[in-house]
Design an enzyme around this catalytic site. Structure first.
Site, PDB file in Angstrom:
ATOM      1  N   GLU A 154       0.816  -1.214   0.000  1.00 26.96           N
ATOM      2  CA  GLU A 154       0.000   0.000   0.000  1.00 26.96           C
ATOM      3  C   GLU A 154       0.853   1.269   0.000  1.00 26.96           C
ATOM      4  O   GLU A 154       0.515   2.246  -0.658  1.00 26.96           O
ATOM      5  CB  GLU A 154      -0.962   0.002   1.192  1.00 26.96           C
ATOM      6  CG  GLU A 154      -2.104  -1.008   1.078  1.00 26.96           C
ATOM      7  CD  GLU A 154      -2.972  -0.783  -0.158  1.00 26.96           C
ATOM      8  OE1 GLU A 154      -2.993   0.333  -0.708  1.00 26.96           O
ATOM      9  OE2 GLU A 154      -3.628  -1.741  -0.588  1.00 26.96           O
ATOM     10  N   TYR A 183      -6.243   6.688   4.150  1.00 27.42           N
ATOM     11  CA  TYR A 183      -6.412   5.664   3.125  1.00 27.42           C
ATOM     12  C   TYR A 183      -5.692   4.367   3.483  1.00 27.42           C
ATOM     13  O   TYR A 183      -6.282   3.281   3.489  1.00 27.42           O
ATOM     14  CB  TYR A 183      -5.931   6.136   1.732  1.00 27.42           C
ATOM     15  CG  TYR A 183      -5.729   4.946   0.840  1.00 27.42           C
ATOM     16  CD1 TYR A 183      -6.828   4.305   0.270  1.00 27.42           C
ATOM     17  CD2 TYR A 183      -4.468   4.368   0.679  1.00 27.42           C
ATOM     18  CE1 TYR A 183      -6.669   3.137  -0.462  1.00 27.42           C
ATOM     19  CE2 TYR A 183      -4.302   3.212  -0.041  1.00 27.42           C
ATOM     20  CZ  TYR A 183      -5.402   2.601  -0.614  1.00 27.42           C
ATOM     21  OH  TYR A 183      -5.250   1.441  -1.313  1.00 27.42           O
ATOM     22  N   ASP A 199      -9.308   6.412  -1.991  1.00 23.39           N
ATOM     23  CA  ASP A 199      -8.211   6.971  -2.774  1.00 23.39           C
ATOM     24  C   ASP A 199      -8.795   7.683  -3.999  1.00 23.39           C
ATOM     25  O   ASP A 199     -10.001   7.878  -4.098  1.00 23.39           O
ATOM     26  CB  ASP A 199      -7.239   5.865  -3.187  1.00 23.39           C
ATOM     27  CG  ASP A 199      -7.858   4.931  -4.211  1.00 23.39           C
ATOM     28  OD1 ASP A 199      -9.104   4.895  -4.309  1.00 23.39           O
ATOM     29  OD2 ASP A 199      -7.111   4.246  -4.932  1.00 23.39           O
TER      30      ASP A 199
END
Length: 354
Positions: free
Chosen positions: A39, A122, A140
């Site tokens: 991520e 996020y 996002d």
DNA sequence: AATGCGTGGGT
DNA sequence: TACCCAAGCAT
């Protein structure tokens, strides 16, 4: 939103994702550490770019402990070319915190995980939903684009305040049976179907649930105000050799642009009434003789443009070399983490006609 | 809230 | 060419 509509969206999206998802390296695991690494790498970065970096990174740092013990230079070398280098240092900082204060177990609630360096709203939601199956929003750019169309949300997505609208929409819509597939499904849809330009609506599993498609305004959404233009700096760089054939390298400051990365001595022009040699003498405490041009090119950052000109040079006299500078062999320089513009100079220098 | 922070690919 | 865009975060 009525319950039947939400049920429809959930089931259409999740079944589409489970059926059509791309085969990506980080989708072979639910290890929170590996999801975390993926991520962070994926922040503002394309999937195709991340894949080889992720593979190398996980091979070298397979566990939180291994990353926590890494040296920063070695870590930045792994990140070299990926950009946004503070991500790497923040990731290691967060991982160290987990190793030292969470018994190497990544926290599984938003409050705790959000305290870790580099984990924002996020990334917190992504790790929680994908690794732990917790029904949390992970909003996002993809999610804002998809939902702005599906739900006909016309707020300006460039405004930070707008994100709250989407986070609330996700918490209302999310599939509590499979939040991982739901969140990833929204992002996958944004990446392959509901693209910024020319969305493939005829292939979209949410076509019949999409207000923008119904009204034929999918190309008008999302609303996003433009960003201001970046500035241009003229940068002259010198690859200086001493009598031993060693080359001078400089470590950048620990904050700001390209923090802690290595570069060749450089000056930003125009500086009135001074030559490159004079500025180098002043900034680096050495006298040099400038040689032939190595290469010239433009390097575009997100907020800044460097117009580069690089030259060969030889050392004439050394006075007081700053601590941030080092004479290194070619092999040693190859091991230092350098940003892309410096790599372009370095590669051109190594391939030059002698 | 607005800005700084990389890079490569697409149109 | 000159934009725009991409699984954001820190300050």
């Amino acid at each position: 939103m009525n319950e039947l509509y939400k049920k429809n969206v959930r089931e259409s999206l999740v079944s589409w994702f489970l059926e059509e998802k791309r085969d990506l390296p980080w989708r072979k695991t639910t290890d929170p550490y590996k999801i975390w690494v993926s991520e962070v790498m994926l922040q503002q970065t394309k999937v195709d770019t991340v894949i080889p970096y992720y593979e190398r990174f996980i091979a070298k740092y397979p566990s939180p402990q291994s990353l926590a013990n890494a040296e920063e230079g070695e870590l930045l070398k792994e990140w070299e070319g990926l950009g946004y280098y503070s991500r790497a240092r923040n990731l290691q900082s967060g991982v160290k915190e987990v190793v030292e204060h969470y018994n190497s177990v990544v926290p599984s609630n938003r409050k705790e995980i959000s305290k870790l360096k580099g984990i924002g709203p996020y990334t917190a939601g992504a790790i929680l939903s994908i690794a732990y199956g917790v029904p949390e929003h992970a909003v996002d750019g993809n999610v804002m684009r998809v939902l702005s169309r599906v739900l006909l949300i016309k707020e300006d997505i460039a405004k930070p305040k707008t994100k709250k609208i989407f986070e609330e929409a996700v918490m209302d819509l999310i599939d509590r049976e499979n939040p991982s597939a739901f969140n990833q499904g929204l992002m996958e849809l944004g990446a392959v179907i509901c693209t910024p330009t020319k969305p493939k609506c005829l292939l979209c599993p949410l076509r019949e649930n999409c207000s923008a498609f119904f009204e034929g305004v999918q190309d008008e959404l999302p609303i996003k105000t433009i960003q201001k233009k970046s500035k241009t700096h003229k940068v002259k760089t010198v690859v200086i050799q001493n009598k031993d054939g060693h080359v001078l390298l400089e470590k950048r400051a620990s904050k700001g642009l390209l923090a802690n990365m290595w570069q060749f001595p450089m000056v930003e022009l125009p500086t009135p009434n001074h030559t490159v040699e004079e500025i180098v003498e002043h900034d680096y405490g050495i006298e040099i003789e400038k040689g032939p041009l190595i290469n010239e090119f433009k390097h575009v950052f997100s907020h800044l443009v460097w117009e580069m000109e690089s030259f060969e040079a030889i050392l004439k006299q050394e006075k007081e070399l700053p601590n941030r500078c080092k004479w290194l062999t070619i092999e040693e320089i190859n091991l230092q983490p350098m940003p892309v513009p410096m790599l372009k100079i370095w590669n051109a220098w190594k391939e030059r006609e002698i």
